[in-house]
Design a protein around this motif. Structure first.
Motif, PDB file in Angstrom:
ATOM      1  N   THR A   1      -8.723 -63.150  44.995  1.00  0.00           N
ATOM      2  CA  THR A   1      -9.169 -64.143  45.996  1.00  0.00           C
ATOM      3  C   THR A   1      -8.315 -65.408  45.978  1.00  0.00           C
ATOM      4  O   THR A   1      -7.752 -65.792  44.948  1.00  0.00           O
ATOM      5  CB  THR A   1     -10.629 -64.588  45.742  1.00  0.00           C
ATOM      6  N   GLY A   2      -8.282 -66.054  47.138  1.00  0.00           N
ATOM      7  CA  GLY A   2      -7.570 -67.321  47.255  1.00  0.00           C
ATOM      8  C   GLY A   2      -8.221 -68.395  46.415  1.00  0.00           C
ATOM      9  O   GLY A   2      -7.542 -69.228  45.804  1.00  0.00           O
ATOM     10  N   ARG A   3      -9.563 -68.375  46.358  1.00  0.00           N
ATOM     11  CA  ARG A   3     -10.251 -69.438  45.602  1.00  0.00           C
ATOM     12  C   ARG A   3      -9.922 -69.384  44.116  1.00  0.00           C
ATOM     13  O   ARG A   3      -9.779 -70.413  43.471  1.00  0.00           O
ATOM     14  CB  ARG A   3     -11.755 -69.458  45.892  1.00  0.00           C
TER      15      ARG A   3
ATOM     16  N   PRO B   1     -12.366 -75.126  54.139  1.00  0.00           N
ATOM     17  CA  PRO B   1     -13.300 -74.081  53.713  1.00  0.00           C
ATOM     18  C   PRO B   1     -13.849 -74.311  52.306  1.00  0.00           C
ATOM     19  O   PRO B   1     -13.170 -74.885  51.451  1.00  0.00           O
ATOM     20  CB  PRO B   1     -12.448 -72.818  53.745  1.00  0.00           C
TER      21      PRO B   1
ATOM     22  N   GLY C   1     -13.934 -72.169  50.221  1.00  0.00           N
ATOM     23  CA  GLY C   1     -13.024 -71.461  49.319  1.00  0.00           C
ATOM     24  C   GLY C   1     -11.904 -72.343  48.768  1.00  0.00           C
ATOM     25  O   GLY C   1     -11.180 -71.929  47.867  1.00  0.00           O
ATOM     26  N   VAL C   2     -11.758 -73.554  49.298  1.00  0.00           N
ATOM     27  CA  VAL C   2     -10.807 -74.519  48.729  1.00  0.00           C
ATOM     28  C   VAL C   2     -11.560 -75.585  47.932  1.00  0.00           C
ATOM     29  O   VAL C   2     -11.179 -75.938  46.817  1.00  0.00           O
ATOM     30  CB  VAL C   2      -9.957 -75.175  49.859  1.00  0.00           C
TER      31      VAL C   2
ATOM     32  N   ILE D   1      -3.418 -77.514  55.476  1.00  0.00           N
ATOM     33  CA  ILE D   1      -3.805 -76.222  56.076  1.00  0.00           C
ATOM     34  C   ILE D   1      -3.043 -76.030  57.390  1.00  0.00           C
ATOM     35  O   ILE D   1      -2.870 -76.979  58.148  1.00  0.00           O
ATOM     36  CB  ILE D   1      -5.329 -76.196  56.347  1.00  0.00           C
TER      37      ILE D   1
ATOM     38  N   ASP E   1      -1.671 -74.276  52.662  1.00  0.00           N
ATOM     39  CA  ASP E   1      -2.685 -73.237  52.773  1.00  0.00           C
ATOM     40  C   ASP E   1      -2.399 -72.412  54.030  1.00  0.00           C
ATOM     41  O   ASP E   1      -2.621 -72.872  55.152  1.00  0.00           O
ATOM     42  CB  ASP E   1      -4.072 -73.878  52.832  1.00  0.00           C
TER      43      ASP E   1
ATOM     44  N   ALA F   1      -3.722 -69.397  54.621  1.00  0.00           N
ATOM     45  CA  ALA F   1      -4.718 -68.327  54.728  1.00  0.00           C
ATOM     46  C   ALA F   1      -4.934 -67.907  56.184  1.00  0.00           C
ATOM     47  O   ALA F   1      -5.198 -66.741  56.471  1.00  0.00           O
ATOM     48  CB  ALA F   1      -6.039 -68.774  54.107  1.00  0.00           C
ATOM     49  N   GLN F   2      -4.813 -68.862  57.103  1.00  0.00           N
ATOM     50  CA  GLN F   2      -5.036 -68.525  58.517  1.00  0.00           C
ATOM     51  C   GLN F   2      -3.711 -68.309  59.246  1.00  0.00           C
ATOM     52  O   GLN F   2      -3.693 -68.268  60.479  1.00  0.00           O
ATOM     53  CB  GLN F   2      -5.810 -69.657  59.193  1.00  0.00           C
TER      54      GLN F   2
ATOM     55  N   LEU G   1      -0.391 -70.643  49.705  1.00  0.00           N
ATOM     56  CA  LEU G   1      -1.512 -69.729  49.457  1.00  0.00           C
ATOM     57  C   LEU G   1      -1.748 -68.856  50.689  1.00  0.00           C
ATOM     58  O   LEU G   1      -1.789 -69.371  51.812  1.00  0.00           O
ATOM     59  CB  LEU G   1      -2.772 -70.567  49.183  1.00  0.00           C
TER      60      LEU G   1
ATOM     61  N   SER H   1      -4.412 -65.626  52.031  1.00  0.00           N
ATOM     62  CA  SER H   1      -5.596 -64.825  51.716  1.00  0.00           C
ATOM     63  C   SER H   1      -5.656 -63.698  52.737  1.00  0.00           C
ATOM     64  O   SER H   1      -5.772 -63.939  53.934  1.00  0.00           O
ATOM     65  CB  SER H   1      -6.846 -65.711  51.798  1.00  0.00           C
TER      66      SER H   1
ATOM     67  N   LYS I   1      -8.380 -62.657  55.728  1.00  0.00           N
ATOM     68  CA  LYS I   1      -8.595 -63.478  56.924  1.00  0.00           C
ATOM     69  C   LYS I   1      -7.925 -62.822  58.129  1.00  0.00           C
ATOM     70  O   LYS I   1      -8.219 -63.163  59.264  1.00  0.00           O
ATOM     71  CB  LYS I   1      -8.013 -64.899  56.737  1.00  0.00           C
TER      72      LYS I   1
ATOM     73  N   TYR J   1     -19.366 -62.905  49.486  1.00  0.00           N
ATOM     74  CA  TYR J   1     -19.027 -64.283  49.125  1.00  0.00           C
ATOM     75  C   TYR J   1     -19.920 -64.860  48.040  1.00  0.00           C
ATOM     76  O   TYR J   1     -19.485 -65.717  47.280  1.00  0.00           O
ATOM     77  CB  TYR J   1     -18.958 -65.179  50.377  1.00  0.00           C
TER      78      TYR J   1
ATOM     79  N   TRP K   1     -17.584 -74.903  56.232  1.00  0.00           N
ATOM     80  CA  TRP K   1     -16.346 -75.645  56.513  1.00  0.00           C
ATOM     81  C   TRP K   1     -16.583 -77.148  56.645  1.00  0.00           C
ATOM     82  O   TRP K   1     -15.625 -77.903  56.784  1.00  0.00           O
ATOM     83  CB  TRP K   1     -15.692 -75.141  57.812  1.00  0.00           C
TER      84      TRP K   1
HETATM   85  C1  PLP Z   1      -7.944 -71.773  55.046  1.00  0.00           C
HETATM   86  C2  PLP Z   1      -8.504 -71.072  53.831  1.00  0.00           C
HETATM   87  N1  PLP Z   1      -7.942 -71.284  52.627  1.00  0.00           N
HETATM   88  C3  PLP Z   1      -8.396 -70.674  51.503  1.00  0.00           C
HETATM   89  C4  PLP Z   1      -9.497 -69.840  51.541  1.00  0.00           C
HETATM   90  C5  PLP Z   1      -9.974 -69.161  50.289  1.00  0.00           C
HETATM   91  O1  PLP Z   1      -9.553 -67.818  50.292  1.00  0.00           O
HETATM   92  P1  PLP Z   1     -10.449 -66.649  49.685  1.00  0.00           P
HETATM   93  O2  PLP Z   1     -11.548 -66.352  50.673  1.00  0.00           O
HETATM   94  O3  PLP Z   1      -9.497 -65.496  49.529  1.00  0.00           O
HETATM   95  O4  PLP Z   1     -10.982 -67.110  48.385  1.00  0.00           O
HETATM   96  C6  PLP Z   1     -10.126 -69.618  52.767  1.00  0.00           C
HETATM   97  C7  PLP Z   1     -11.334 -68.804  52.826  1.00  0.00           C
HETATM   98  O5  PLP Z   1     -12.185 -68.982  53.671  1.00  0.00           O
HETATM   99  C8  PLP Z   1      -9.611 -70.223  53.948  1.00  0.00           C
HETATM  100  O6  PLP Z   1     -10.168 -70.018  55.146  1.00  0.00           O
END
Ligand code: PLP
Length: 372
Positions: A36-38, A63, A65-66, A109, A135, A137-138, A158, A160, A163, A233, A327
């Protein structure tokens, strides 16, 4: 139903060219591929030796997750303001870091896959001992001007995978900073409960596929898929130690063709940007170019009309989502200090452009949105 929820169709034949995670680790001096990203955010704080004497600056529209891994790792968290495009303002950020010498890390981000200009911020922070985590992830499939993945400007980046891709887990942390290695080697499997969480995400992907193929609006399916997602989650939020990505993800990565996915998303974006009349809906990013492969395309509507619009589209088998739950980290009582964030949360809708939507479905969605 048209939606943006990732789904895996087990009947899809494997493409000729497999993906693999290597394509998201170009040019970096070291990387870590984890579940996971977190967990990788927590790992980065630890690797940098940051503690309660130090501060990490993040946006308040961010998020869980950060935020969660930062808070749990003990570093102080403070927020910077973003503009109406959800981008940081270099001058404002500069004043903030001047006032707070404890800042060591800034998270930027790339919202929904639209590239946030990182270079001016990197130049502004240069020589101050402050690292940038980009970041992405998106922004897994977006590209820079020279055709590489985003995330090459900051010190760390990072990604993920779930997503964008129909995989239950998998995230990559890269270091571009020669002095700091994030190489985590071969990781062990997750702790007890991890396998169940992967199965819960697989259930979520299966239900999303059922929702996609349903020909009438089905709130029950939507609730069920939300419940499966929550089961995943609730586990990953508790487990912030590094563990290996699941075998399901490793296997599926070899079967996915990200190039073709990106191409289909670009086609869908082009149809949306060419066709949507900007009366009821206004693009958050008025310009789109084909380097940008969004997770979804955010549009603004009048806040008081949002629910009614979303309901009317739902009746026509179109699900436009919002991203507010998990968020909204604007500190309570300080809403007026974050006007763009509050306004975005109250007014946006996310338009799907996913690769599993055909041109005809996109055209139907755009035409229906134009009639609302
Ligand atoms: C922009 C962003 N960064 C990081 C994360 C964390 O990633 P992960 O869900 O893999 O832990 C998320 C998760 O929602 C996210 O949307």
């Amino acid at each position: 139903m048209i939606h943006l929820l990732r789904q895996f169709d087990p009947t899809t034949p494997p493409p000729e060219t497999g993906g693999g995670v290597e394509q998201w680790t170009p040019r970096c001096s070291s990387s870590c591929f984890a579940s996971t990203g977190r967990s990788l955010v927590a790992f980065l704080v630890d690797t940098l030796g940051l503690s309660s004497d130090h501060t990490c600056l993040i946006p308040a529209y961010v998020p869980e997750g950060v935020v969660q891994p930062l808070r749990m790792s003990g570093i102080r968290v403070d927020f910077y303001r973003v503009d109406h495009r959800l981008f940081a303002d270099p001058e404002r950020l500069s004043r903030q870091v001047e006032k707070d010498p404890s800042v060591r890390l800034v998270v930027l981000i790339h919202p929904f896959g639209f590239e946030q200009p990182v270079r001016p911020i990197r130049d502004m922070l240069s020589g101050r001992g402050i690292a940038i985590l980009e970041d992405c992830a998106q922004a897994l499939l977006s590209r820079t001007e020279d055709g590489t993945t985003l995330g090459q400007e900051g010190d760390f980046s990072l990604f993920s995978l779930n997503k964008f891709l129909p995989v239950p887990d998998g995230a990559v942390l890269q270091s571009h900073c020669r002095g700091t290695s994030v190489d985590c080697g071969q990781l062990a499997r997750g702790p007890e409960g991890w396998r169940e969480s992967i199965l819960a995400y697989e259930e979520h992907l299966r239900l999303n596929h059922a929702l996609l193929t349903s020909t009438s609006p089905d709130r029950r399916l939507l609730e069920e898929t939300g419940e499966a997602y929550e089961r995943y989650y609730s586990f990953v939020n508790r487990e912030l130690g590094l563990s290996a990505p699941s075998d399901v993800t490793l296997d599926r990565l070899r079967r996915l063709a990200p190039g073709a996915m990106a191409e289909a998303r670009r086609r869908n974006c082009a149809l949306l940007y060419a066709g949507l009349k900007q009366t009821t809906f206004r693009f958050v990013y008025p310009q789109w170019d084909d380097r940008t492969v969004p997770m979804a395309v955010p549009v603004r509507v009048r806040p008081e009309e949002r629910e009614r619009i979303a309901d009317r589209l739902f009746e026509r088998n179109i699900l436009l989502s919002t991203l507010v739950d998990k968020w909204n980290f604007i500190p309570p009582g300080r809403e007026s200090a974050f006007p763009a964030e509050s306004e975005f949360m109250a007014s946006h809708l996310l338009v799907p452009v996913n690769e599993f939507l055909s041109s005809e479905e996109m055209e139907y969605m755009v035409a229906t949105m134009n009639q609302i």
